[in-house]
Design a protein around this motif. Structure first.
Motif, mmCIF file in Angstrom:
data_model
loop_
_atom_site.group_PDB
_atom_site.id
_atom_site.type_symbol
_atom_site.label_atom_id
_atom_site.label_comp_id
_atom_site.label_asym_id
_atom_site.label_seq_id
_atom_site.Cartn_x
_atom_site.Cartn_y
_atom_site.Cartn_z
ATOM 1 N N ILE A 78 0.936 -1.489 -0.038
ATOM 2 C CA ILE A 78 -0.441 -0.014 0.267
ATOM 3 C C ILE A 78 0.802 0.911 -0.051
ATOM 4 O O ILE A 78 0.297 2.620 -0.980
ATOM 5 C CB ILE A 78 -0.800 -0.014 1.337
ATOM 6 N N ALA A 79 1.570 1.097 1.006
ATOM 7 C CA ALA A 79 2.872 2.312 0.636
ATOM 8 C C ALA A 79 3.522 2.339 -0.694
ATOM 9 O O ALA A 79 3.528 3.937 -0.647
ATOM 10 C CB ALA A 79 3.490 2.186 2.118
ATOM 11 N N MET A 103 -7.470 -0.653 6.216
ATOM 12 C CA MET A 103 -7.248 -0.250 4.527
ATOM 13 C C MET A 103 -6.794 -1.520 3.463
ATOM 14 O O MET A 103 -6.221 -2.497 3.694
ATOM 15 C CB MET A 103 -5.598 0.437 4.999
ATOM 16 N N SER A 104 -6.578 -1.469 2.420
ATOM 17 C CA SER A 104 -6.541 -2.467 1.409
ATOM 18 C C SER A 104 -6.445 -1.669 0.010
ATOM 19 O O SER A 104 -5.840 -0.610 0.118
ATOM 20 C CB SER A 104 -7.746 -3.378 1.386
ATOM 21 N N ALA A 108 -6.268 1.795 -0.924
ATOM 22 C CA ALA A 108 -5.659 2.192 -1.859
ATOM 23 C C ALA A 108 -5.757 2.924 -3.736
ATOM 24 O O ALA A 108 -4.976 4.511 -3.552
ATOM 25 C CB ALA A 108 -3.922 1.533 -1.187
ATOM 26 N N ARG A 109 -6.066 1.844 -4.036
ATOM 27 C CA ARG A 109 -6.796 2.805 -5.062
ATOM 28 C C ARG A 109 -7.037 3.434 -5.427
ATOM 29 O O ARG A 109 -6.933 4.806 -5.921
ATOM 30 C CB ARG A 109 -6.916 1.574 -6.038
ATOM 31 N N ALA A 110 -8.480 3.517 -4.675
ATOM 32 C CA ALA A 110 -9.739 4.974 -4.177
ATOM 33 C C ALA A 110 -9.269 5.941 -3.805
ATOM 34 O O ALA A 110 -9.702 7.094 -3.840
ATOM 35 C CB ALA A 110 -10.879 4.245 -3.645
ATOM 36 N N ALA A 111 -7.538 5.831 -2.891
ATOM 37 C CA ALA A 111 -7.436 7.012 -2.378
ATOM 38 C C ALA A 111 -6.183 7.910 -3.316
ATOM 39 O O ALA A 111 -5.874 9.073 -3.258
ATOM 40 C CB ALA A 111 -6.730 6.254 -0.972
#
Ligand code: SF4
Length: 372
Positions: A78-79, A103-104, A108-111
């Motif tokens: 994710i990082a 978190m997943s 992370a993609r949505a973010a």
């Protein structure tokens, strides 16, 4: 269909179940651990436990690659996507595994992270070739079956001078985890192993010889189809009855004693043993995972992006750890099929179809064990 239907024949399965019932000794318990998510899936899908006598228990082990991926390593992926701005390529199942703070990689993609689902490491290589301005990282997970393709991809990247491609390596080793389970004091009592099939096509059947000898537990390498599993169970029961603890190979149509030498050579060229690796559910396991060799560090995402790994505990409500050690069953978890479902997984075992919780949710949630 030739060579598939034959291994799913219901009449043959019932005949095998009757043979097993005839050979089990009624005054003893047979606790057999399947060490492969594919077996877990087949056992749940075809209702194999229900065909067996009550004193033959199939226990799920830590053989689902998505399930054993520790949260700290997922947080690393994710990082990479959110902090280092790479294009992170990963298998679909890995996208939904909860990391720290729920978190997943999906989230992370949505973010705003550039997270792409791929079907193979070759897809990631193709992306790196097509978009040289991006840093493309392949999030490599899995047992000995998926390691040779990752090694080949690194050989290819070096040969092509692909400097924008790297691998975040999380490949783990089956025999080390088997030894760890047998050695851990609070582990479940076992009488034998249904040995993995695909993994064994690569590493061969000989590698389990010292495990069977030292532990006194037989290992039968078994194929994935329902009749394979039932034949493997019968072979294990016969060994246990005879007081033998040997490695036998039911899956002779794919597994040899030495395995695939070429694949093992490629893996040895690129990877070296890590001193220890933190498995989800098992904790730190000595010599149980592979790292990219220093001479390949230009393609090692851990080195390239200076990743550090921290250890993170599972959600308190989740029993994945006990399930992966064979100490509990999915139905023992209070949130199974209520708070935790495949659509909304709280733990890793509910994500992949090879995870024990997902397999039971899909095929066995309402099935109680009945005599055949
Ligand atoms: S049901 Fe969900 S929370 Fe419970 S052990 Fe399985 S994955 Fe973990």
């Amino acid at each position: 269909m030739k060579y598939v239907d034959e291994f799913r024949d219901g009449h043959a399965a019932r005949a095998l179940a009757a043979e097993i019932a005839a050979v089990v000794q009624p005054d003893r318990q047979y606790r057999l651990m399947e060490f492969c998510g594919g077996h877990t899936h087949a056992i749940a899908r075809y209702g194999l436990s229900a065909l067996l006598p009550d004193n033959v228990e199939l226990i799920h082990g830590p053989g689902c690659p998505v399930c054993v991926l520790p949260i700290g390593r997922l947080d690393g992926a994710i990082a990479l996507a959110l902090e280092h701005g790479v294009t992170l390529c990963t298998y679909g199942d890995t996208l939904r595994v909860p990391g720290s703070g729920r978190m997943s990689l999906y989230k992370a993609r949505a973010a705003g992270g550039d997270v792409r689902m791929v079907y193979s490491v070759d897809d990631a290589l193709a992306l790196a070739r097509a978009e040289p301005q991006r840093q493309v990282v392949f999030f490599a997970i899995g047992f000995e079956t998926t390691t040779p393709p990752t090694a080949l991809a690194l050989l290819t990247a070096r040969a092509e001078g692909l400097s924008n491609f790297s691998v975040y390596a999380n490949h783990v080793l089956t025999p080390a985890a088997m030894r760890h389970l047998l050695a851990s004091g609070d582990g479940v009592a076992l009488d034998g192993f249904i040995g993995p099939s695909h993994v064994s096509t690569v590493i061969g059947s000989d590698v389990y010889a010292d495990i069977a000898r030292d532990s006194g537990k037989p290992v039968v390498i078994t194929g994935f189809e329902p009749l394979d599993v039932l034949i493997g169970v019968r072979m294990l029961i016969e060994q246990i009855n005879q007081g033998r603890a040997e490695v036998e190979n039911q899956f002779i149509r794919a597994v040899t004693a030495a395995g695939n030498r070429k694949a093992r050579q490629v893996v040895d060229e690129v990877f070296a043993l890590r001193p220890a690796f933190d498995w989800r559910g098992l904790g730190e396991v000595a010599a149980s995972a592979l790292a990219i060799r220093p001479e390949w560090s230009a393609w090692d995402a851990e080195v390239k992006f200076g990743l550090t790994t921290h250890s993170v505990a599972d959600n308190k409500a989740c029993e994945c750890g006990a399930i992966l050690q064979g100490r509990k069953k999915p139905q023992d978890c209070k949130v199974f099929a209520t708070v935790c479902t495949p659509d909304n997984p709280l733990g890793a075992c509910m994500v992949s179809s090879e995870g024990a919780c997902a397999a039971h949710y899909s095929y066995g949630r309402f099935v109680s064990k009945e005599p055949a």
